[in-house]
Scaffold this active site. Structure first.
Site, PDB file in Angstrom:
ATOM      1  N   HIS A  64       0.829  -1.213   0.000  1.00 35.26           N
ATOM      2  CA  HIS A  64       0.000   0.000   0.000  1.00 35.26           C
ATOM      3  C   HIS A  64       0.863   1.263   0.000  1.00 35.26           C
ATOM      4  O   HIS A  64       0.450   2.296   0.512  1.00 35.26           O
ATOM      5  CB  HIS A  64      -0.958   0.039   1.201  1.00 35.26           C
ATOM      6  CG  HIS A  64      -1.691  -1.249   1.429  1.00 35.26           C
ATOM      7  ND1 HIS A  64      -2.894  -1.547   0.840  1.00 35.26           N
ATOM      8  CD2 HIS A  64      -1.348  -2.362   2.155  1.00 35.26           C
ATOM      9  CE1 HIS A  64      -3.284  -2.766   1.209  1.00 35.26           C
ATOM     10  NE2 HIS A  64      -2.356  -3.286   1.995  1.00 35.26           N
ATOM     11  N   SER A  72      15.616  20.659 -16.532  1.00 35.98           N
ATOM     12  CA  SER A  72      14.431  21.480 -16.760  1.00 35.98           C
ATOM     13  C   SER A  72      14.829  22.721 -17.548  1.00 35.98           C
ATOM     14  O   SER A  72      15.918  23.260 -17.356  1.00 35.98           O
ATOM     15  CB  SER A  72      13.824  21.885 -15.417  1.00 35.98           C
ATOM     16  OG  SER A  72      13.043  23.052 -15.558  1.00 35.98           O
ATOM     17  N   LYS A 120      16.670  21.222 -11.257  1.00 33.98           N
ATOM     18  CA  LYS A 120      15.971  19.968 -11.520  1.00 33.98           C
ATOM     19  C   LYS A 120      16.812  18.924 -12.257  1.00 33.98           C
ATOM     20  O   LYS A 120      17.619  19.242 -13.109  1.00 33.98           O
ATOM     21  CB  LYS A 120      14.709  20.214 -12.374  1.00 33.98           C
ATOM     22  CG  LYS A 120      13.619  20.991 -11.711  1.00 33.98           C
ATOM     23  CD  LYS A 120      12.961  20.290 -10.541  1.00 33.98           C
ATOM     24  CE  LYS A 120      12.220  19.012 -10.920  1.00 33.98           C
ATOM     25  NZ  LYS A 120      11.018  19.297 -11.721  1.00 33.98           N
ATOM     26  N   GLU A 178       9.660   7.885 -16.547  1.00 34.44           N
ATOM     27  CA  GLU A 178       8.294   8.382 -16.758  1.00 34.44           C
ATOM     28  C   GLU A 178       7.748   7.954 -18.103  1.00 34.44           C
ATOM     29  O   GLU A 178       6.580   7.593 -18.244  1.00 34.44           O
ATOM     30  CB  GLU A 178       8.277   9.910 -16.658  1.00 34.44           C
ATOM     31  CG  GLU A 178       8.520  10.406 -15.255  1.00 34.44           C
ATOM     32  CD  GLU A 178       8.673  11.919 -15.223  1.00 34.44           C
ATOM     33  OE1 GLU A 178       7.856  12.572 -14.576  1.00 34.44           O
ATOM     34  OE2 GLU A 178       9.600  12.448 -15.858  1.00 34.44           O
TER      35      GLU A 178
END
Ligand code: ARG
Length: 465
Positions: A157, A278, A284, A291
């Site tokens: 979970h 970024s 970043k 992804e």
């Protein structure tokens, strides 16, 4: 303009819009070499059946070899309006072989031809995907071995549950990819049936020998039913499923790398070469490969679902709808191979933050079940033990007291039980076969290694065939 059906249609040229909508050459050119291989076997069959004399057969084979060279050197030209790769190869053979070339399509239809081409293609490509999966498995294995006794929290979970070895976690992904390799090989077995000789749908009046052409093409066997042979695209659907599930596995692995590389988890630092920055935020470093593995799996699932929808309403036998098999299949293969290679690189170059993993795993609550099992070993029924430890956890949380103090003070637990809460102890106690501790994981690594070696041998090595 010359079409394959101009005898029936006379001089009427196909409409621009028809060509535009129906042409498949832009993508089925990928089947060129398989189309030539299929044609060579068919020519041998025509000679065997006495329809084409030896000498003409020789001329046709030479012409096909020539076209093959043209394909390999990117010299095969397409004419405006040509519909598919089958028409191009036949036109070119006829140009090169004259009258002999005009016999190429005797006893054959593009219906059995395209099914033959695609099965040859699928057999080879699924093998290649399997090799790429094994490459990724080897990265996982290498990193599992190198991780030694490092541990991190195992989650259920997405809540910290129990500590597990990092190697155990990595190999969990390894085993799902092992099933993928099995599935690819299984799909490949069912693709390994030659449709050549089924003709348009009913076989032929010519004395062709589908067993012989099947053997010449390296198929395990020929079709049993000509209608089925030209209608069946189960092998495409199965391939798409196997690829979509690999996509899902890459996605789940990707999702973990996204989580692990976040500041919130901080379990891994991704290599610069496998990360992106970024355009606006200078600080970043983004896990774009992970992804995209997650995102692109949606596309693979779509390709499977879309093609199943294409198949579901089709009457026997060949229908042009079946041409819709190629684009999703080609794309799914390409995307899967790219995903496997990108994830392999990402995993191979990532740096684990072992201290951070350990620290996250060493919360006393992660040892709660060990306390309960300690009581069980001493004769307490598990439900009672669970309730005792659960009560201590609740108490510790409500009163903000360290769990070890409560354990120490508890009459059924005491000082000996406190040692269970020592950092690094819980994972050592996972000793059952297949479990997350060092003893079973050492055995697991050995069996995984054995499996990989066996599969690698079966695949004839991992380099491009
Ligand atoms: N391009 C077709 C396909 O991919 C093969 C040609 C069969 N066409 C036909 N009209 N029978 O399925």
């Amino acid at each position: 303009m010359a079409t394959l059906w101009q005898g029936r249609f006379g001089e009427t040229d196909p409409a621009e819009a028809l060509l535009d909508y129906t042409v498949s050459l832009g993508y089925d050119k990928r089947l060129a070499l398989d189309d030539i291989a299929g044609s060579k076997a068919h020519v041998a069959g025509l000679v065997g059946a006495g329809i084409v004399v030896e000498s003409e057969g020789g001329i046709m084979q030479a012409a096909l070899d020539h076209v093959r060279e043209e394909v390999l050197t990117a010299k095969l030209e397409f004419h405006p309006g040509e519909e598919d790769i089958h028409s191009v190869v036949e036109r070119r053979v006829t140009e090169l072989a004259g009258r002999a070339g005009a016999q190429l399509h005797a006893g054959r239809s593009r219906n059995d031809q395209v099914a033959t081409d695609l099965r040859l293609f699928v057999k080879r490509e699924l093998r290649q995907v399997a090799r790429n999966v094994v490459r990724l498995q080897k990265v996982l294995l290498g990193r599992a071995i190198e991780a030694g006794d490092a541990y991190l929290p195992g989650y259920t979970h997405l809540q910290r549950a129990q500590p597990v070895l990092l190697s155990h976690h990595l190999l969990a992904h390894g085993w799902s990819f092992a099933r993928d390799v099995e599935r690819l090989e299984d799909a490949r077995r069912r693709a390994d049936v030659s449709p050549l000789g089924a003709g348009a749908l009913a076989g032929s009046s010519l004395a062709l020998d589908p067993d012989r052409t099947a053997a010449l093409l390296g198929f395990a066997r020929r079709f049993d039913n000509s209608l089925d042979a030209v209608s069946d695209r189960d092998f495409v659907a199965e391939s798409l499923f196997a690829l979509a599930l690999i996509g899902v596995h890459l996605s789940r692995l990707g999702e973990e790398l996204v989580l692990w590389s976040s500041e919130e988890f901080g379990f891994v630092t991704l290599a610069d070469a496998y990360s992106t920055g970024s355009s606006m935020l200078p600080q970043k470093k983004n896990p774009d490969i992970a992804e995209l593995a997650r995102g692109r799996s949606g596309r693979l699932i779509g390709e499977l679902a879309g093609f199943m929808a294409t198949l579901k309403g089709l009457p026997l036998s060949y229908n042009r709808d079946l041409q819709e098999d190629k684009e999703p299949l080609f794309d799914a293969l390409d995307q899967t191979n790219r995903g496997l290679s990108a994830l392999s690189g990402l995993l191979a170059t990532a740096t684990w933050n072992l201290a951070r993993m350990r620290q996250a795993a060493d919360t006393p609550f992660a040892c709660a079940v060990d306390l309960a099992e300690w009581l069980v070993a001493a004769g307490t029924p598990f439900r009672e033990a669970h309730a005792i430890v659960g009560g201590l956890v609740r108490d510790a949380m409500q009163r903000h007291v360290p769990l070890d103090e409560l354990v120490e003070a508890h009459p059924a637990l005491g000082g000996d039980a406190v040692s269970l809460l020592e950092p690094g102890t819980a994972v050592l106690r996972r000793t059952t076969p297949g479990g997350a501790g060092p003893v079973p994981v050492r055995a697991q690594i050995e069996s995984f290694k054995e499996l990989i070696n066996k599969v690698e041998l079966e695949l004839g090595g991992l380099s491009q065939a």
